[in-house]
Design a protein around this motif. Structure first.
Motif, PDB file in Angstrom:
ATOM      1  N   PHE A 318     -46.975  -7.876  38.133  1.00  0.00           N
ATOM      2  CA  PHE A 318     -46.680  -8.967  39.375  1.00  0.00           C
ATOM      3  C   PHE A 318     -47.795  -9.554  40.118  1.00  0.00           C
ATOM      4  CE2 PHE A 318     -44.881 -10.098  43.672  1.00  0.00           C
ATOM      5  CZ  PHE A 318     -43.927 -10.750  42.915  1.00  0.00           C
ATOM      6  N   LEU A 321     -49.764 -11.865  38.414  1.00  0.00           N
ATOM      7  CA  LEU A 321     -49.095 -13.225  38.060  1.00  0.00           C
ATOM      8  C   LEU A 321     -48.968 -13.259  36.560  1.00  0.00           C
ATOM      9  CD1 LEU A 321     -50.576 -15.668  40.370  1.00  0.00           C
ATOM     10  CD2 LEU A 321     -48.959 -13.985  40.760  1.00  0.00           C
ATOM     11  N   LEU A 331     -37.198 -14.779  36.268  1.00  0.00           N
ATOM     12  CA  LEU A 331     -38.643 -14.584  37.010  1.00  0.00           C
ATOM     13  C   LEU A 331     -39.837 -14.789  36.503  1.00  0.00           C
ATOM     14  CD1 LEU A 331     -39.574 -12.564  39.239  1.00  0.00           C
ATOM     15  CD2 LEU A 331     -39.419 -10.711  37.661  1.00  0.00           C
ATOM     16  N   LEU A 335     -42.514 -16.779  38.451  1.00  0.00           N
ATOM     17  CA  LEU A 335     -44.052 -16.420  38.492  1.00  0.00           C
ATOM     18  C   LEU A 335     -45.028 -17.389  37.686  1.00  0.00           C
ATOM     19  CD1 LEU A 335     -45.185 -13.627  39.499  1.00  0.00           C
ATOM     20  CD2 LEU A 335     -44.934 -12.591  37.281  1.00  0.00           C
ATOM     21  N   ARG A 349     -38.904 -18.386  46.095  1.00  0.00           N
ATOM     22  CA  ARG A 349     -39.544 -17.426  46.965  1.00  0.00           C
ATOM     23  C   ARG A 349     -38.700 -16.271  47.324  1.00  0.00           C
ATOM     24  NH1 ARG A 349     -44.324 -20.586  50.239  1.00  0.00           N
ATOM     25  NH2 ARG A 349     -44.301 -22.646  49.153  1.00  0.00           N
ATOM     26  N   LEU A 353     -38.223 -14.139  43.850  1.00  0.00           N
ATOM     27  CA  LEU A 353     -39.529 -13.065  44.114  1.00  0.00           C
ATOM     28  C   LEU A 353     -39.174 -11.932  45.129  1.00  0.00           C
ATOM     29  CD1 LEU A 353     -42.204 -15.765  44.166  1.00  0.00           C
ATOM     30  CD2 LEU A 353     -41.711 -14.403  42.151  1.00  0.00           C
ATOM     31  N   TYR A 356     -36.046  -9.808  44.171  1.00  0.00           N
ATOM     32  CA  TYR A 356     -36.602  -8.552  43.310  1.00  0.00           C
ATOM     33  C   TYR A 356     -37.457  -7.565  43.838  1.00  0.00           C
ATOM     34  CZ  TYR A 356     -37.933  -6.482  38.743  1.00  0.00           C
ATOM     35  OH  TYR A 356     -37.980  -5.769  37.645  1.00  0.00           O
TER      36      TYR A 356
END
Length: 485
Positions: A318, A321, A331, A335, A349, A353, A356
């Protein structure tokens, strides 16, 4: 008239007292040594500074630090971070003026907030509309309703791959962009300064001329379609009808008041529906100003708030990226959008993101820092309350009424991601269990005691106790750990 020191987020004419006022700009390399920013964000900021330096009576100093560049009496508008404000107050001969670049004044917010047990956007937004006479008919809101959110929550059009609105005007790079790109390459090669994300053509305005062109185009061609699907997501249409103006406004290239006025004029002229205009105005006059004021109104250590005791660090996939490591289609795509553009709109967002991260118990401060560094419109004031308070619910509800936690059913309803995904949004346990659905129930189970008193969470918590596979589900998520879904 004193020379005006402009930070890189104060580049528009509304930060000057008069046209032609002498300007100092400082390009500080230490900023890029301290944090690993997205490559395209670094490019945008430097390009904006250097383009502004082409104007008359502007001096640009390239230095290691701001302090070494400030050697004369200056005035400066109140900076947008505590660190920058602290620097300004320590430097001799620098006069700090009240903040600009926002609609409501700090004292107005303090007066409004005084004595309130809870600070809620809806209440502040109504106050700001009345105080600045935006979308008002006398003392009443135009159309008779303050909030048209109910008209602006439609899922994407059935069967549509794209929303079908004209794309924003393309940015044409010039020799300044070439110079910036060469410098960033050299910094990486020779000075150990590193970035995250992919380089690419500049996608956002770096000049006021470019920003005004984007604003005109949005109001004429995209604003009418903005409202209904502003919360929807389409894999092949990451821009939807969003304005793409946040980076320009946060660089100071546009005055938020002029943006609001243009949108209201579109409604008054009958070229944009009220629901779209109200939804757009809510984001700027409401949410943007609200978040700015909360940054200063809350205590300095608010950023470290962690009421849900989320302790996990951001996993490497994460932080770097690495969208290719992720199998969950939503996701992975979002991402990748951050990796390739440094931007996705507000629902990815929050609900892809941020959702999660909250489900997995990642440290809120680390999540906020990631958003700050990886988004072209991200700044400390932008991301502190947005992420710590709203996205991660780490303040226990000081600025929002419930955690923005959702399972795969939400993603399935508001996007086209689930149709092509290896995971099933209706399944919470097993090989094809949706990580959002599993994560949602795991989050509720982990924080049941904390959330019990929240009336908006009563129904979800009742559902938790109807699950006949909760133990297996919790074990499954423990085994997942920090692996990419």
């Amino acid at each position: 008239m004193k020379r005006r020191w402009l930070f890189a987020d104060q580049l528009g004419p509304h930060f000057l007292d008069a046209p032609g006022q002498p300007v100092l700009l400082v390009e500080s390399k230490a900023v890029f040594r301290r944090r690993v920013f997205h490559r395209q964000k670094a490019h945008l900021v430097l390009s904006a500074l250097r383009h502004r330096a082409q104007d008359d009576n502007v001096r640009l100093i390239k230095a290691e630090t701001y302090a070494e560049a400030v050697t004369e009496p200056l005035s400066v508008c109140h900076p947008t971070s505590r660190a920058a404000r602290g620097l300004v107050t320590r430097l001799p001969g620098v006069e700090m003026l009240p903040p600009r670049g926002f609609v409501t004044a700090p004292q107005d917010f303090v007066t409004w907030a005084a004595g309130r047990d809870h600070l809620r956007l809806e209440d502040f937004y109504r106050y700001a509309r009345q105080r600045h006479d935006v979308l008002m008919e006398g003392t009443e809101p135009v159309g008779g309703r303050w909030n048209l959110d109910a008209d602006n929550r439609e899922p994407p059009p059935r069967g549509a791959g794209r929303l079908g609105v004209p794309a924003p005007p393309e940015i044409v790079e010039d020799e300044i962009d070439e110079e910036v790109r060469a410098d960033l390459d050299r910094w990486e090669r020779e000075e150990g300064i590193t970035f995250v994300g992919n380089d690419g053509p500049r996608l956002f305005p770096a000049t006021r001329k470019e920003a005004l062109a984007r604003l005109r185009h949005f109001v004429e061609h995209r604003l009418p379609a903005f409202g209904p699907h502003e919360d929807a997501m389409l894999a092949a249409d990451p821009l939807m009808a969003h304005s793409m103006l946040s980076a320009a406004i946060n660089l100071g290239l546009l005055d938020p008041l002029e943006v609001i006025e243009r949108a209201e004029q579109a409604y008054r002229r009958g070229v944009a529906p009220l629901a779209s205009v109200e939804g757009f105005v809510r984001q700027i006059l409401g949410w943007r100003d609200f978040i700015w004021h909360l940054y200063w109104y809350f205590e300095p250590d608010y950023r470290a708030t962690n009421e849900l005791h989320a302790r996990r660090g951001l996993p490497k996939w994460f932080a770097e990226l690495n969208a290719d490591a992720v199998e969950a289609r939503c996701l992975s795509d979002v991402l990748a959008g951050v990796r390739d553009r440094g931007w996705v709109h507000h629902i990815p967002r929050l609900m892809i993101l941020g959702n999660y991260a909250m489900q997995r118990g990642w440290r809120p401060g680390a999540v906020a820092d990631w958003f700050h560094r990886c988004f072209v419109d991200g700044y400390e004031w932008v991301m502190t309350a947005n992420v710590v308070g709203m996205s991660q619910y780490a303040d226990g509800g000081r600025m929002s009424t419930k955690p923005y936690a959702a399972g795969g059913s939400y993603v399935n309803r508001m996007s086209d991601y689930c149709g092509g995904c290896r995971y099933d949004p209706k399944v919470r346990a097993g090989d094809n269990a949706c990580p959002y659905t599993a994560g949602y129930w795991t989050f509720l189970a982990r924080h049941e005691q904390t959330l019990t008193g929240n009336h908006r969470m009563r129904q979800p918590l009742r559902g938790l106790h109807r699950l006949d596979d909760l133990d297996a589900l919790l074990e499954q998520e423990r085994a997942r750990g920090s692996r990419a879904p």
